[in-house]
Design a protein around this motif. Structure first.
Motif, mmCIF file in Angstrom:
data_model
loop_
_atom_site.group_PDB
_atom_site.id
_atom_site.type_symbol
_atom_site.label_atom_id
_atom_site.label_comp_id
_atom_site.label_asym_id
_atom_site.label_seq_id
_atom_site.Cartn_x
_atom_site.Cartn_y
_atom_site.Cartn_z
ATOM 1 N N ASP A 163 -4.319 -33.727 -0.621
ATOM 2 C CA ASP A 163 -4.351 -32.332 -1.016
ATOM 3 C C ASP A 163 -3.553 -31.463 -0.049
ATOM 4 O O ASP A 163 -3.539 -30.257 -0.157
ATOM 5 C CB ASP A 163 -5.808 -31.851 -1.049
ATOM 6 N N THR A 164 -2.907 -32.103 0.926
ATOM 7 C CA THR A 164 -2.147 -31.380 1.954
ATOM 8 C C THR A 164 -0.782 -32.026 2.109
ATOM 9 O O THR A 164 -0.434 -32.997 1.434
ATOM 10 C CB THR A 164 -2.895 -31.409 3.301
ATOM 11 N N ASP A 165 -0.017 -31.479 3.048
ATOM 12 C CA ASP A 165 1.338 -31.989 3.271
ATOM 13 C C ASP A 165 1.365 -33.246 4.130
ATOM 14 O O ASP A 165 2.416 -33.860 4.296
ATOM 15 C CB ASP A 165 2.202 -30.908 3.948
ATOM 16 N N ASP A 166 0.219 -33.632 4.719
ATOM 17 C CA ASP A 166 0.241 -34.790 5.622
ATOM 18 C C ASP A 166 -0.024 -36.111 4.909
ATOM 19 O O ASP A 166 -0.120 -37.157 5.551
ATOM 20 C CB ASP A 166 -0.770 -34.600 6.756
ATOM 21 N N ASN A 167 -0.158 -36.061 3.576
ATOM 22 C CA ASN A 167 -0.359 -37.255 2.760
ATOM 23 C C ASN A 167 -1.637 -38.018 3.102
ATOM 24 O O ASN A 167 -1.749 -39.209 2.831
ATOM 25 C CB ASN A 167 0.848 -38.206 2.879
ATOM 26 N N SER A 168 -2.628 -37.339 3.674
ATOM 27 C CA SER A 168 -3.897 -37.977 3.984
ATOM 28 C C SER A 168 -4.755 -38.047 2.729
ATOM 29 O O SER A 168 -4.987 -37.027 2.073
ATOM 30 C CB SER A 168 -4.635 -37.191 5.070
ATOM 31 N N PRO A 169 -5.258 -39.228 2.343
ATOM 32 C CA PRO A 169 -6.084 -39.326 1.136
ATOM 33 C C PRO A 169 -7.343 -38.470 1.243
ATOM 34 O O PRO A 169 -7.881 -38.257 2.332
ATOM 35 C CB PRO A 169 -6.443 -40.814 1.077
ATOM 36 N N THR A 170 -7.817 -37.986 0.116
ATOM 37 C CA THR A 170 -9.045 -37.207 0.081
ATOM 38 C C THR A 170 -10.233 -38.123 -0.205
ATOM 39 O O THR A 170 -10.073 -39.252 -0.662
ATOM 40 C CB THR A 170 -8.973 -36.110 -0.991
ATOM 41 N N SER A 171 -11.447 -37.604 0.059
ATOM 42 C CA SER A 171 -12.662 -38.390 -0.172
ATOM 43 C C SER A 171 -13.762 -37.479 -0.703
ATOM 44 O O SER A 171 -14.724 -37.164 -0.012
ATOM 45 C CB SER A 171 -13.114 -39.070 1.118
ATOM 46 N N PRO A 172 -13.640 -37.039 -1.973
ATOM 47 C CA PRO A 172 -14.600 -36.073 -2.522
ATOM 48 C C PRO A 172 -15.725 -36.727 -3.305
ATOM 49 O O PRO A 172 -15.671 -37.899 -3.688
ATOM 50 C CB PRO A 172 -13.713 -35.256 -3.464
ATOM 51 N N GLY A 173 -16.760 -35.916 -3.562
ATOM 52 C CA GLY A 173 -17.721 -36.258 -4.585
ATOM 53 C C GLY A 173 -17.108 -36.042 -5.954
ATOM 54 O O GLY A 173 -16.178 -35.242 -6.126
ATOM 55 N N LEU A 174 -17.622 -36.760 -6.961
ATOM 56 C CA LEU A 174 -17.112 -36.668 -8.329
ATOM 57 C C LEU A 174 -18.251 -36.336 -9.278
ATOM 58 O O LEU A 174 -19.387 -36.782 -9.092
ATOM 59 C CB LEU A 174 -16.460 -37.988 -8.750
ATOM 60 N N LEU A 175 -17.940 -35.549 -10.312
ATOM 61 C CA LEU A 175 -18.926 -35.139 -11.307
ATOM 62 C C LEU A 175 -18.347 -35.297 -12.696
ATOM 63 O O LEU A 175 -17.281 -34.753 -12.996
ATOM 64 C CB LEU A 175 -19.333 -33.673 -11.075
ATOM 65 N N TRP A 176 -19.060 -36.055 -13.558
ATOM 66 C CA TRP A 176 -18.682 -36.203 -14.961
ATOM 67 C C TRP A 176 -19.662 -35.427 -15.840
ATOM 68 O O TRP A 176 -20.882 -35.484 -15.621
ATOM 69 C CB TRP A 176 -18.740 -37.663 -15.402
ATOM 70 N N SER A 177 -19.174 -34.729 -16.840
ATOM 71 C CA SER A 177 -20.057 -34.139 -17.838
ATOM 72 C C SER A 177 -20.463 -35.219 -18.826
ATOM 73 O O SER A 177 -20.051 -36.377 -18.717
ATOM 74 C CB SER A 177 -19.366 -32.977 -18.550
ATOM 75 N N ALA A 178 -21.270 -34.848 -19.827
ATOM 76 C CA ALA A 178 -21.851 -35.842 -20.722
ATOM 77 C C ALA A 178 -20.903 -36.326 -21.802
ATOM 78 O O ALA A 178 -21.207 -37.308 -22.484
ATOM 79 C CB ALA A 178 -23.111 -35.274 -21.373
ATOM 80 N N GLY A 179 -19.779 -35.691 -22.003
ATOM 81 C CA GLY A 179 -18.874 -36.078 -23.067
ATOM 82 C C GLY A 179 -18.362 -37.496 -22.902
ATOM 83 O O GLY A 179 -18.083 -37.953 -21.782
ATOM 84 N N ALA A 180 -18.216 -38.201 -24.006
ATOM 85 C CA ALA A 180 -17.823 -39.609 -23.955
ATOM 86 C C ALA A 180 -16.482 -39.800 -23.266
ATOM 87 O O ALA A 180 -16.258 -40.809 -22.598
ATOM 88 C CB ALA A 180 -17.781 -40.187 -25.365
ATOM 89 N N ASP A 181 -15.563 -38.853 -23.425
ATOM 90 C CA ASP A 181 -14.236 -38.965 -22.818
ATOM 91 C C ASP A 181 -14.077 -38.032 -21.620
ATOM 92 O O ASP A 181 -12.954 -37.711 -21.230
ATOM 93 C CB ASP A 181 -13.148 -38.645 -23.857
ATOM 94 N N ALA A 182 -15.201 -37.606 -21.035
ATOM 95 C CA ALA A 182 -15.138 -36.613 -19.963
ATOM 96 C C ALA A 182 -14.422 -37.170 -18.736
ATOM 97 O O ALA A 182 -14.672 -38.297 -18.306
ATOM 98 C CB ALA A 182 -16.541 -36.185 -19.569
ATOM 99 N N ARG A 183 -13.519 -36.372 -18.213
ATOM 100 C CA ARG A 183 -12.872 -36.693 -16.945
ATOM 101 C C ARG A 183 -13.640 -35.988 -15.838
ATOM 102 O O ARG A 183 -14.126 -34.873 -16.026
ATOM 103 C CB ARG A 183 -11.425 -36.227 -16.950
ATOM 104 N N PRO A 184 -13.745 -36.594 -14.672
ATOM 105 C CA PRO A 184 -14.555 -35.973 -13.620
ATOM 106 C C PRO A 184 -13.834 -34.817 -12.959
ATOM 107 O O PRO A 184 -12.604 -34.718 -13.002
ATOM 108 C CB PRO A 184 -14.760 -37.116 -12.626
ATOM 109 N N ILE A 185 -14.608 -33.956 -12.353
ATOM 110 C CA ILE A 185 -14.041 -32.972 -11.456
ATOM 111 C C ILE A 185 -14.337 -33.436 -10.037
ATOM 112 O O ILE A 185 -15.351 -34.089 -9.767
ATOM 113 C CB ILE A 185 -14.608 -31.560 -11.687
#
Length: 390
Positions: free
Chosen positions: A214-236
């Motif tokens: 998420d920055t210019d240093d190319n360091s990978p992120t490590s977030p929590g993920l949340l899916w809604s109930a929809g069958a094709d839901a993509r996480p935030i």
């Protein structure tokens, strides 16, 4: 949505302890066998000690998860693990989940209001595990198709967990319903799933993973993920996005979508801090830690009362330390104000907490004065929670 981390001699000892009311030192509670009301004006604060299955655990340790209550269900039913075996309890009596051929142990991770249990079985190959469901008294478990772990179940019977494929080394999130795969929990391009940890009655699912920089240093992120109930839901991806050195790990979600978990700082000697995300999901907030505790986690939240529980550890006691100075304590937070501890069975004995109900029962584990670990349930937990001396 967890309401959510030892021989015949041990079983007999557990039964004897569970049948007595023991007067314990200050900031401990009376151990009692059950039968007292858990709620209302006549609620009796206590630590209910549950039986253990036959077996030995020569190295009691709060981090090994060999014996503990992971979730609390209806009508006196609770679930978890006893001496590395998947177990459930009716009242204080322990029952073993029948193991399929080729399996060696495991845990029941969660139970819903109809008594449907889910969990993970182990095999002689530690990386080869099996996801299962089970109902009390059934002759065998049901293996969940394609699953290697099962972490939670909601009251609609939807189960979440994961499978891992060695080639190409990918973890896939799965949701089952009616004994079949209901959906795969897809991640955004560039992301890799790590864990799936919970589902609520609205069908929202939580987990964690690793994503692109998420920055210019190319360091990978490590977030929590949340899916809604929809069958094709993509996480935030929950904020903050974190990094490999600063990881965010959601553990449980209530029916309003409130999420609790832990922030882990690898850079700061694996510092743990409690974390909370509230819809519409701005950055995580950090509840207070227990006095002089270096580390703290949140492992479970009640369905609708905002109460959460977890583990405080690595206490920086002055020298000489006070008389009661355990290095690990079960902790209890009402959603505001200070973090509190739950009482132990003996001075300096560790306690851990993993689940809490709307009627204020907390499930976890507690060490006794002899060094044995017991699965326990604190009743009327708020009445006995206290702020340790700093």
């Amino acid at each position: 949505m967890r309401r959510r981390g030892k021989g015949i001699r041990a079983t007999l000892a557990g039964a004897v302890i569970a049948s007595l009311t023991v007067v314990l030192p200050a900031q401990t509670a009376a151990a009692e066998p059950g039968g007292a009301p858990d709620t209302g004006p006549h609620c009796k604060p206590s630590i209910r000690i549950l039986e253990s299955l036959p077996g030995e655990d020569p190295y009691p340790n709060p981090w090994l998860h060999r014996t503990q209550v992971n979730d609390i269900g209806p009508a006196g039913l609770s679930v978890g693990v006893s001496h590395d075996l998947p177990a459930y309890w009716i009242g204080t009596k322990a029952f073993a989940v029948p193991l399929p051929p080729g399996t060696t142990g495991g845990q029941v991770q969660a139970v819903n209001r109809s008594g449907l249990m889910v969990g993970t079985l182990t095999t002689p190959v530690w990386t080869d595990t099996l996801a299962f469901s089970y109902r009390p008294g059934a002759r065998s478990v049901t293996l969940l198709p394609g699953g290697h772990t099962a972490s939670d179940v909601n009251d609609r019977g939807h189960i979440v967990g994961t499978r891992f494929d060695d080639d190409p080394g990918v973890t896939t999130g799965l949701e089952w319903a009616g004994g079949r795969i209901h959906r795969k929990l897809f991640v955004p391009p560039g992301y890799r799933l790590d864990y799936v940890t919970g589902i609520n009655n609205a069908g929202q699912v939580i987990g964690s993973g690793f994503g692109p920089s998420d920055t210019d240093d190319n360091s990978p992120t490590s977030p929590g993920l949340l899916w809604s109930a929809g069958a094709d839901a993509r996480p935030i991806a929950l904020k903050p996005l974190g990094s490999l050195d600063h990881q965010y790990r959601p553990q449980d979600i209530d029916d309003s979508g409130r999420i609790v978990g832990t922030y882990v700082s690898v850079q700061e000697q694996w510092l743990d801090r409690p974390a909370v995300w509230v819809a519409p999901y701005g950055p995580a907030s950090h509840p207070p830690r227990l006095p002089i505790a270096h580390n703290g986690t949140l492992e479970g939240i009640s369905p609708s009362t905002n109460v959460s529980v977890g583990i405080g550890s690595q206490f920086l006691y002055p020298w000489p330390p006070p008389q009661d100075s355990p290095l690990v304590r079960a902790q209890y937070w009402t959603g505001e104000g200070p973090m509190r501890a739950l009482p132990a069975l003996a001075p300096n004995a560790f306690t851990t907490a993993y689940t809490v109900t709307d009627d204020d029962r907390v499930g976890g584990a507690a060490e006794d004065a002899g060094g044995d670990t017991h699965p326990v349930i604190w009743t009327c937990a708020r009445k006995q929670a206290f702020i340790p001396a700093g």
